[in-house]
Write a protein that holds these residues in place. Structure first.
Motif, PDB file in Angstrom:
ATOM      1  N   ALA A  65       0.833  -1.195   0.000  1.00  0.00           N
ATOM      2  CA  ALA A  65       0.000   0.000   0.000  1.00  0.00           C
ATOM      3  C   ALA A  65       0.870   1.249   0.000  1.00  0.00           C
ATOM      4  CB  ALA A  65      -0.921   0.002   1.215  1.00  0.00           C
ATOM      5  N   THR A  66       0.501   2.217  -0.820  1.00  0.00           N
ATOM      6  CA  THR A  66       1.223   3.486  -0.885  1.00  0.00           C
ATOM      7  C   THR A  66       0.675   4.451   0.169  1.00  0.00           C
ATOM      8  OG1 THR A  66      -0.315   4.312  -2.551  1.00  0.00           O
ATOM      9  CG2 THR A  66       1.655   3.154  -3.336  1.00  0.00           C
ATOM     10  N   GLY A  67       1.261   5.659   0.201  1.00  0.00           N
ATOM     11  CA  GLY A  67       0.830   6.632   1.194  1.00  0.00           C
ATOM     12  C   GLY A  67      -0.622   7.027   1.041  1.00  0.00           C
ATOM     13  N   TRP A  68      -1.071   7.319  -0.206  1.00  0.00           N
ATOM     14  CA  TRP A  68      -2.451   7.717  -0.411  1.00  0.00           C
ATOM     15  C   TRP A  68      -3.407   6.576  -0.111  1.00  0.00           C
ATOM     16  CZ3 TRP A  68      -6.032  11.096  -0.356  1.00  0.00           C
ATOM     17  CH2 TRP A  68      -7.242  10.869  -1.004  1.00  0.00           C
ATOM     18  N   ARG A  69      -3.058   5.346  -0.503  1.00  0.00           N
ATOM     19  CA  ARG A  69      -3.944   4.208  -0.256  1.00  0.00           C
ATOM     20  C   ARG A  69      -4.030   3.913   1.238  1.00  0.00           C
ATOM     21  NH1 ARG A  69      -2.875  -0.854  -4.004  1.00  0.00           N
ATOM     22  NH2 ARG A  69      -4.805  -1.445  -2.915  1.00  0.00           N
ATOM     23  N   LYS A  70      -2.948   4.100   1.961  1.00  0.00           N
ATOM     24  CA  LYS A  70      -2.987   3.910   3.409  1.00  0.00           C
ATOM     25  C   LYS A  70      -3.904   4.950   4.062  1.00  0.00           C
ATOM     26  CE  LYS A  70       1.440   3.994   4.168  1.00  0.00           C
ATOM     27  NZ  LYS A  70       2.714   3.971   4.933  1.00  0.00           N
ATOM     28  N   PHE A  71      -3.820   6.168   3.567  1.00  0.00           N
ATOM     29  CA  PHE A  71      -4.682   7.205   4.132  1.00  0.00           C
ATOM     30  C   PHE A  71      -6.150   6.928   3.812  1.00  0.00           C
ATOM     31  CE2 PHE A  71      -7.057  11.158   3.608  1.00  0.00           C
ATOM     32  CZ  PHE A  71      -6.887  11.735   4.859  1.00  0.00           C
ATOM     33  N   ARG A  72      -6.415   6.511   2.569  1.00  0.00           N
ATOM     34  CA  ARG A  72      -7.806   6.315   2.134  1.00  0.00           C
ATOM     35  C   ARG A  72      -8.453   5.095   2.779  1.00  0.00           C
ATOM     36  NH1 ARG A  72      -9.716   5.296  -4.174  1.00  0.00           N
ATOM     37  NH2 ARG A  72     -11.958   5.046  -3.718  1.00  0.00           N
ATOM     38  N   HIS A  73      -7.695   4.004   2.909  1.00  0.00           N
ATOM     39  CA  HIS A  73      -8.292   2.748   3.364  1.00  0.00           C
ATOM     40  C   HIS A  73      -8.023   2.437   4.838  1.00  0.00           C
ATOM     41  CE1 HIS A  73      -9.510   1.631  -0.694  1.00  0.00           C
ATOM     42  NE2 HIS A  73      -8.301   1.973  -1.115  1.00  0.00           N
ATOM     43  N   ILE A  74      -7.092   3.173   5.467  1.00  0.00           N
ATOM     44  CA  ILE A  74      -6.778   2.900   6.877  1.00  0.00           C
ATOM     45  C   ILE A  74      -7.025   4.132   7.738  1.00  0.00           C
ATOM     46  CG2 ILE A  74      -4.974   2.246   8.499  1.00  0.00           C
ATOM     47  CD1 ILE A  74      -3.672   0.642   6.292  1.00  0.00           C
ATOM     48  N   THR A  75      -6.310   5.205   7.436  1.00  0.00           N
ATOM     49  CA  THR A  75      -6.365   6.382   8.292  1.00  0.00           C
ATOM     50  C   THR A  75      -7.770   6.979   8.354  1.00  0.00           C
ATOM     51  OG1 THR A  75      -4.057   6.883   7.764  1.00  0.00           O
ATOM     52  CG2 THR A  75      -5.383   8.651   8.728  1.00  0.00           C
ATOM     53  N   PHE A  76      -8.332   7.273   7.209  1.00  0.00           N
ATOM     54  CA  PHE A  76      -9.622   7.950   7.202  1.00  0.00           C
ATOM     55  C   PHE A  76     -10.746   7.095   7.791  1.00  0.00           C
ATOM     56  CE2 PHE A  76     -13.324  10.060   5.290  1.00  0.00           C
ATOM     57  CZ  PHE A  76     -13.039  11.368   5.650  1.00  0.00           C
ATOM     58  N   PRO A  77     -10.855   5.787   7.448  1.00  0.00           N
ATOM     59  CA  PRO A  77     -11.918   4.987   8.093  1.00  0.00           C
ATOM     60  C   PRO A  77     -11.753   4.854   9.605  1.00  0.00           C
ATOM     61  CG  PRO A  77     -11.164   3.924   6.086  1.00  0.00           C
ATOM     62  CD  PRO A  77     -10.200   5.030   6.367  1.00  0.00           C
ATOM     63  N   LEU A  78     -10.518   4.622  10.082  1.00  0.00           N
ATOM     64  CA  LEU A  78     -10.306   4.484  11.519  1.00  0.00           C
ATOM     65  C   LEU A  78     -10.473   5.813  12.260  1.00  0.00           C
ATOM     66  CD1 LEU A  78      -7.259   2.029  11.615  1.00  0.00           C
ATOM     67  CD2 LEU A  78      -9.687   1.512  11.946  1.00  0.00           C
TER      68      LEU A  78
END
Length: 328
Positions: free
Chosen positions: A230-243
Motif C-alpha cells: 500500500a502506498t501513502g495515499w492508499r494507506k490514508f484512504r483505506h486505513i487512516t480515514f476509516p479508523l
C-alpha cells in the motif's frame, strides 16, 4: 409438641458454639440498606453542583428565551413584566422578513465553508505532525496560538490586516502587482473575509483533536499495509480515514455547533455589513434585540431559537449515525 421436637427442627450451631456465618445476622440486612442509601446520598451530593449549574445556566436561559419569543416585549414591558402573549407571531414575522433568506444563506455558507476548510487543513496538519521530527512539538504549540487568543484580539487583528487602506494583505497584493481588495467594505468579499478569520481561528481545534485520533491508531496496521504494497495515499484512504471516522464525526459536530453561533468575529470585523452581506442568524438576532433604538426582544429571541433548533437537529442526526455504526 415437646422441646425435643423443637430441638430437632432447629439448625445445629456451628463448631465452637459460634453462629453459622452462612446465616445472615438480624441487623446485617438493615446495615447493607443503610450503606446503600448513604452511597446514593453521596452520589447525589456530588451531582448537585452539576445539576444546579445546568439548571441555572442552561435550562433557565433556554426557558427564558422561549418565553421571550412568545411575547411582544418592548423596553417598557420588559421592565414591567407585562408583555402580551403573541404565540408564534414573532416566528411568523421572522420567517416573513426579507432579511430571513439572505441571513439563512449567509449562515449556511459561513458554516459549511468554515467546516470544510478547518477540517481539511487541520487533518492535513495532523497527518504531517504525526510523524516525529525535530521541532514538531514546538511547531504544534505555535499552531495553538490562534486558539488561545481571545476572539476580540484575533478579530481586531484580522480587521487591521484586511483593511482596504492600510492592511498588510493589500500591501502584499500591491507588491505583487495586484489590485487592492475591499475585504471588509465590499458586499462581494465581506462574508469571505469573516470566513477566512474563522477558519484561521478554528484550525488549531481540528488539529489537536484529529492528531489525538491519529495517535490512537495502531502502527501495526500501517506495517501490515506496507507489506501488502500500500502506498501513502492508499494507506490514508483505506486505513487512516476509516479508523479516524468516529473522531472526525465528533470534530465536525462540535465545529458545526460552534460555527453556527459565531458572533464575535463577524460583529467586530463587519457588523454584519455592508448592506447585510455578512449577516448571519447570530448577528441578526443580536441586532434585533440590542442593535436598534427600539429593540425587538421577541423577534431576536425567535431567531436565536432557530439556531438552537438547528444545532439540536444536527446533534440528533449525529447520535443516530453513531448508533447505526455501533450496531453495524
Amino acid at each position: 409438641m415437646d422441646h425435643a421436637t423443637h430441638a430437632s427442627v432447629a439448625p445445629p450451631p456451628a463448631a465452637g458454639g459460634r453462629p453459622d456465618p452462612a446465616r445472615p445476622r438480624a441487623g446485617g440486612r438493615w446495615e447493607a440498606l443503610r450503606r446503600a442509601a448513604a452511597g446514593q446520598w453521596a452520589a447525589w451530593a456530588f451531582l448537585a453542583p452539576v445539576v444546579v449549574y445546568l439548571l441555572v445556566f442552561y435550562a433557565y436561559p433556554l426557558y427564558r428565551n422561549v418565553e421571550l419569543s412568545l411575547r411582544d416585549y418592548t423596553v417598557r414591558s420588559f421592565v414591567r413584566g407585562d408583555a402580551p402573549f403573541t404565540g408564534v407571531a414573532n416566528y411568523a414575522d421572522v420567517l416573513g422578513d426579507p432579511a430571513f433568506g439572505p441571513a439563512l444563506w449567509h449562515t449556511v455558507v459561513f458554516t459549511l465553508a468554515s467546516l470544510v476548510f478547518q477540517f481539511t487543513i487541520g487533518l492535513a496538519l495532523a497527518v504531517f505532525f504525526v510523524r516525529n521530527f525535530p521541532l514538531s512539538a514546538t511547531l504544534r504549540a505555535l499552531f495553538l496560538v490562534p486558539w488561545l487568543l481571545p476572539l476580540i484580539v484575533s478579530s481586531s487583528t484580522w480587521s487591521w490586516m484586511l483593511n482596504s487602506e492600510s492592511g498588510v494583505v493589500n500591501a502584499a497584493l500591491a507588491a505583487l502587482g495586484a489590485e487592492p481588495v475591499h475585504w471588509l467594505t465590499s458586499p462581494d468579499w465581506s462574508l469571505w473575509s469573516v470566513i477566512i478569520a474563522n477558519v484561521w481561528i478554528g484550525i488549531p481545534f481540528n488539529l489537536v483533536v484529529l492528531y489525538s485520533g491519529l495517535q490512537a491508531i495502531d502502527p501495526a496496521v500501517y506495517e501490515a499495509a506496507e507489506l501488502d504494497g500500500a502506498t501513502g495515499w492508499r494507506k490514508f484512504r483505506h486505513i487512516t480515514f476509516p479508523l479516524l471516522r468516529p473522531v472526525s464525526a465528533i470534530t465536525l459536530l462540535l465545529g458545526l455547533v460552534y460555527t453556527l453561533k459565531v458572533f464575535d468575529i463577524i460583529w467586530i470585523m463587519t457588523r454584519g455589513g455592508p448592506s447585510g452581506s455578512s449577516t448571519t442568524f447570530a448577528t441578526w438576532s443580536y441586532r434585533l434585540g440590542f442593535g436598534n433604538l427600539l429593540p425587538e426582544f421577541g423577534r431576536g429571541a425567535a431567531v436565536g431559537n432557530l439556531l438552537i433548533v438547528a444545532a439540536l437537529v444536527f446533534g440528533l442526526i449525529y447520535i443516530r449515525v453513531q448508533r447505526r455504526q455501533a450496531l453495524a
